[in-house]
Design a protein around this motif. Structure first.
Motif, PDB file in Angstrom:
ATOM      1  N   VAL A   7       4.881   6.541  -5.813  1.00 46.56           N
ATOM      2  CA  VAL A   7       5.655   5.858  -4.777  1.00 46.56           C
ATOM      3  C   VAL A   7       6.983   5.325  -5.309  1.00 46.56           C
ATOM      4  CG1 VAL A   7       3.547   5.209  -3.573  1.00 46.56           C
ATOM      5  CG2 VAL A   7       4.572   3.608  -5.186  1.00 46.56           C
TER       6      VAL A   7
ATOM      7  N   SER B 119      -0.929   1.196  -3.973  1.00 48.82           N
ATOM      8  CA  SER B 119       0.306   1.874  -4.358  1.00 48.82           C
ATOM      9  C   SER B 119       0.733   1.455  -5.758  1.00 48.82           C
ATOM     10  CB  SER B 119       1.422   1.550  -3.360  1.00 48.82           C
ATOM     11  OG  SER B 119       1.149   2.080  -2.084  1.00 48.82           O
TER      12      SER B 119
ATOM     13  N   PRO C 277       3.435   5.070   2.231  1.00 53.26           N
ATOM     14  CA  PRO C 277       2.384   5.024   1.199  1.00 53.26           C
ATOM     15  C   PRO C 277       1.099   4.425   1.754  1.00 53.26           C
ATOM     16  CG  PRO C 277       3.949   3.235   0.877  1.00 53.26           C
ATOM     17  CD  PRO C 277       4.423   4.002   2.087  1.00 53.26           C
TER      18      PRO C 277
ATOM     19  N   MET D 181       0.180   9.373  -0.630  1.00 53.80           N
ATOM     20  CA  MET D 181       1.421   8.847  -0.076  1.00 53.80           C
ATOM     21  C   MET D 181       2.166   9.956   0.639  1.00 53.80           C
ATOM     22  SD  MET D 181       4.848   7.304  -1.893  1.00 53.80           S
ATOM     23  CE  MET D 181       6.304   6.947  -0.873  1.00 53.80           C
TER      24      MET D 181
ATOM     25  N   GLY E 168       6.296   1.020  -2.474  1.00 54.79           N
ATOM     26  CA  GLY E 168       4.906   0.734  -2.123  1.00 54.79           C
ATOM     27  C   GLY E 168       4.743  -0.281  -1.011  1.00 54.79           C
TER      28      GLY E 168
END
Length: 966
Positions: A895, A887, A937, A945, A882
């Motif tokens: 992620v 995220s 992301p 993402m 992330g």
């Protein structure tokens, strides 16, 4: 280093077997003309890249001029480990004969005879005749030492190790070195070198920031990650040092160092050809030639390597292949012996890369209620034309097979993009002078070394940020970014106090200049026909050209002392002073409306400023149909800001090591050494453009009647994109290690436990400015990384080898108070700055567990040929990728890479004369194509993402033929 010129009575021809008396004997070369001449010779530059003792002795004799004799039946088919370094003939023979049951005796004429050791025939000493773990010589501390003798967590690979492990590029070392993560061979969609060691690295690869893990080639620091993902063409060895490095290297780093040494020219003619073919159009070739240009004075070596493949992934927009290989590397080297004490090594390197970016697929992470200005405003126009929305395009991308993706960077696109590019050109010049002074007063073996270098890196790296086949978010480079670096380093080494104290010290200067680093940002483009009688080209955000101009310099002194307090207790103390200056100018320009679209279409752009006096959203109409490419836009430069930093730091190192000696024997160990180390690391601050800044100034414009545009500023307020500075990163490292060998050196274990306390760790984040992702660097107040590493070797028999390593890393952010922008939902402008706590997030690119296992078995045949099958497996636990807060809050699973085990295999045949080698290899044999290795992301920007996946299963055939000495 001294050039030895012995007068040889006779030169042994390769492959002949002479007879000595009535016995069939091996005469490895010739005898020196006089014993007195030989007595003056102490050490030679020896390079014995042979697995059979018979061939190694022949080459040893040829390289040193010493006569070596042995009964053929005693040395035939005995395997030894390759050997290289600066050593005497006796030292070389001791290392070669270790564990073979043979010994050497020196004759009065200076020659040597190899014969069976008396102890080897006794039943009680049967185990002693086995071959032990080969000794690995490293030069990390400015002298040749066994890796078992130094208080450093280090992994070392010889050229043969690299070949046998299938390491053809630095990215292949991921999972093989404990605690090393290479990002799957890139960073985002770019193929930059992006190493993390023990959870420490830097994902931002702009010139405003240096990597946290330094990469060196022949002592030359590679400042830019672009072009640093090096193919192992002409490489002699690779050393990976873990933890802060500063008292041994010119540039200081907080994460570690990757030290690459190339093969140097030698005075014997040699050449080799290496060809590799495989699936996905794999076709590689390496050609090398080496030889004397002026006998025993000027030596030369030229290596050229090319790597090609069709690509592993298909862009469904235009059916082109991405993830391809298309690069060529040339390395030219000269070695000049000015006299017996002075030597110069010259290096010239040139690399050309012409590849596509790493492809990424889109995966939505937030629910349908998430609002994105870029997405919503673009979708509104696209839906009017009957085109799919971002959510529909993202779902379509996610549903594609593993080997397919969609990108608007296509060859036949009618939009603003073209074929995506990852193009890198590098050129390197290096000159290393080594002066062996010898004894200098109380200093023994004094040596002065000078390392001068120049390097240029040109880069084009286009980024399709959104992961879908429409122009929502993109960054392209209209021209090459040119970065030039220059460095000069002086080293002085020697020993004193009867060689109980060894010292090394150095001065280092580095300078880097990037006059132009251009990026065009564009977002939310769509064609909306027949809107109020017009055809519209709409943009959800202003198209801009952003330019960074950067100057960096570094000046440092470093020194280290290694003192043998007793035969068993050793103290190492080091100190470094660093001063780094960094300055950047950030400029921004808007595109002219008239250059964006042409024809019976209208350009509609919010926040757009044009010379024709159109200060608000306006339309522009021309007479010819079409949309122009981003590369054909014209820009108006209107604003720039400059900032600089100047950081200084003293960083110490203190280490105490103890050779266990008698205690080793009590526990049945051959050798054992324990150490404890305290060290500090420093990573300079710098300038970042795009950071959230509560003291930034909003930009407005005043438009004159003549069409001029004047930059104006309001009072300080909330904003982003203005450059600000970030602070230096500092770390205190505590490490305890143990290195041991047992069972006649058939078992080797190197282990380390570490605890690293970070202050102001530099991390990459993103700001969402009016729907655009703006990457920047900020400081984490406090973080701690701790863990364990272990590397193990076991030789069950002479021919069977097992390697294993494992690492555990626990990374914890203790304090991170970040700032974020609160945007107006209507127009995306900044309404306020808010503070948010992010210390509950995991550090990115830090797998908690890593493990590696490899086993090979060498099968010797009576004719001297060898077949070696091997299999290896790499395990990596979950890895978080992330950037932004979203995220973690909404897309943590999206992620985060799942745990994975990758399996590789290789079978090698080596001919009796070791000239011909053929290997059948396979990678990712279980075809783990759904493994996430990285991506971009943008959960806070688009709600999704971009995901980059691992390459599929590959296999191929590698063939090598060697002429003369390699």
């Amino acid at each position: 280093m001294k050039l030895i010129k012995p007068d040889l009575i006779n030169r042994w021809q390769w492959g002949r077997k002479p007879r000595l008396g009535a016995c069939s004997m091996l005469a490895a070369a010739s005898v020196l003309s006089a014993a007195s001449t030989f007595a003056q010779v102490e050490k030679f530059d020896i390079d014995l890249n042979y697995r059979l003792l018979e061939n190694a002795l022949i080459e040893l004799s040829r390289q040193t001029g010493a006569g070596v004799f042995a009964a053929g039946e005693k040395v035939k088919a005995i395997q030894v480990t390759p050997l290289s370094g600066n050593m005497s003939v006796e030292e070389a023979l001791e290392k070669l004969l270790q564990g073979t049951g043979l010994k050497y005796d020196k004759n009065d004429d200076g020659s040597y005879i190899i014969q069976e050791s008396p102890e080897s025939s006794s039943p009680s000493s049967k185990e002693q005749t086995r071959r032990g773990v080969e000794e690995v010589i490293v030069t990390a501390r400015k002298r040749e030492e066994s890796v078992q003798d130094i208080p450093i967590a280090i992994s070392a690979f010889s050229a043969e190790d690299l070949r046998n492990a299938g390491i053809r590029n630095l990215s292949d070392m991921e999972g093989i070195v404990p605690g090393l993560n290479m990002g799957g061979g890139g960073n985002g969609v770019k193929k930059d070198s992006n190493p993390f060691i023990r959870g420490v690295g830097q994902r931002e690869t702009k010139v405003t920031l240096d990597p946290a893990v330094g990469t060196y080639i022949d002592g030359i620091y590679l400042a830019r990650t672009q072009g640093s993902l090096i193919d192992t063409v002409g490489v002699e060895s690779v050393e990976v040092l873990r933890g802060p490095q500063g008292t041994l290297f010119g540039k200081n780093t907080t994460g570690g160092a990757i030290n690459i040494t190339t093969k140097k020219p030698h005075q014997d003619f040699g050449a080799s050809v290496d060809v590799t073919v495989g699936n996905y159009g794999r076709s590689d070739a390496v050609v090398m030639i080496n030889g004397p240009l002026v006998e025993e004075q000027l030596l030369g070596r030229l290596t050229i390597g090319a790597k090609n493949s069709d690509g592993y992934f298909t862009n469904v927009v235009d059916n082109t292949k991405w993830g391809d290989d298309n690069r060529i590397t040339a390395i030219g080297q000269l070695r000049w012996y000015a006299n017996n004490d002075l030597m110069f090594d010259f290096l010239a390197e040139r690399t050309k890369v012409r590849e596509t970016p790493r492809p990424q697929k889109c995966k939505f992470a937030r629910d349908d209620g998430f609002y994105s200005q870029i997405v919503e405003s673009t979708d509104f126009r696209r839906m009017a034309n009957g085109n799919p929305t971002f959510g529909e395009l993202c779902a379509e991308s996610e549903s594609l097979p593993d080997n397919k993706f969609s990108s608007d960077f296509s060859k036949n696109s009618e939009g603003i993009g073209k074929q995506g590019r990852y193009w890198v050109d590098t050129a390197t010049l290096g000159l290393t002078g080594t002066w062996d002074i010898g004894d200098l007063g109380a200093v023994n073996n004094a040596q002065i070394k000078s390392i001068s270098s120049w390097r240029k890196v040109d880069l084009i790296a286009d980024e399709d940020l959104d992961g879908v086949g429409a122009e929502y978010l993109l960054r392209v480079q209209p021209s090459f970014t040119e970065t030039t670096q220059m460095s000069q380093e002086f080293q002085f080494t020697g020993s004193t106090l009867d060689d109980r104290l060894f010292f090394s010290t150095g001065l280092y200067y580095f300078e880097e200049e990037t006059p132009k680093d251009d990026i065009i940002r564009a977002a939310g483009y769509a064609w909306a026909p027949n809107q109020n009688g017009n055809d519209f080209i709409v943009s959800a955000n202003e198209p801009t050209l952003e330019r960074l101009e950067t100057d960096n310099s570094s000046l440092a002194w470093y020194g280290q002392l290694d003192f043998n307090i007793t035969e068993q207790l050793k103290l190492t103390a080091g100190l470094r002073y660093t001063e780094e200056k960094r300055s950047s100018t950030y400029s921004k320009a808007y595109a002219k409306q008239s250059s964006l679209g042409y024809g019976n279409r209208t350009v509609s752009l919010p926040y757009f400023y044009e010379f024709d006096g159109c200060p608000t959203a306006c339309n522009f109409r021309n007479d010819m149909p079409g949309m122009t490419s981003v590369f054909d836009w014209d820009f108006i430069s209107f604003a720039s800001d400059s900032l600089s930093t100047n950081d200084r730091a003293w960083t110490p190192l203190l280490s105490l090591q103890y050779v266990l000696g008698d205690l080793s024997e009590q526990f049945g160990l051959d050798d054992a050494m324990a150490y404890i180390t305290y060290s500090e690391g420093f990573h300079a601050g710098g300038v970042t453009a795009g950071a959230v800044d509560d003291e930034a100034e909003d930009v407005t414009f005043e438009f004159g009647s003549d069409g001029s545009v004047t930059l104006a500023r309001t009072s300080p307020g909330a904003g982003a994109e203005d450059p600000i500075t970030f602070d230096p990163e500092k770390v205190k490292n505590y490490e305890v290690g143990l290195k041991l060998q047992a069972i006649d050196k058939r078992v080797q274990a190197n282990m380390a436990v570490f605890y690293m306390d970070y202050t102001d760790m530099q991390v990459t984040s993103t700001a969402n400015r009016a729907g655009l992702p703006i990457p920047f660097v900020e400081n984490v107040g406090s973080s701690v990384i701790s863990g364990f590493e272990g590397e193990f070797i076991f030789l069950p028999t002479n021919n069977w080898r097992i390697l294993a390593n494992a690492s555990y890393t626990n990374a914890d952010m203790k304090e991170w108070e970040a700032q974020k922008l609160i945007l107006n939902a209507f127009d995306g402008s900044v309404s306020e700055i808010a503070s948010e706590t992010r210390d509950d997030e995991p550090l990115p690119r830090v797998p908690r567990w890593q493990a590696y296992f490899m086993s090979d078995y060498t099968i010797p045949f009576s004719d001297g040929s060898l077949i070696t099958p091997s299999v290896s497996a790499r395990y990596v636990s979950e890895v978080y990728h992330g950037f932004d807060r979203g995220s973690f809050l909404y897309g943590k699973d999206t992620v985060t890479s799942d745990p994975v085990t990758m399996v590789d295999a290789r079978v090698t045949y080596l001919s009796p004369d070791q000239r011909f080698e053929i290997a059948l290899w396979g990678k990712n044999l279980t075809n783990k194509t759904d493994y996430l290795v990285g991506g971009i992301p943008l959960v806070d920007v688009t709600g999704a993402m971009g995901q980059v996946y691992a390459n599929p299963r590959t296999f191929g055939l590698e063939m090598t033929y060697r002429f003369g000495a390699e």
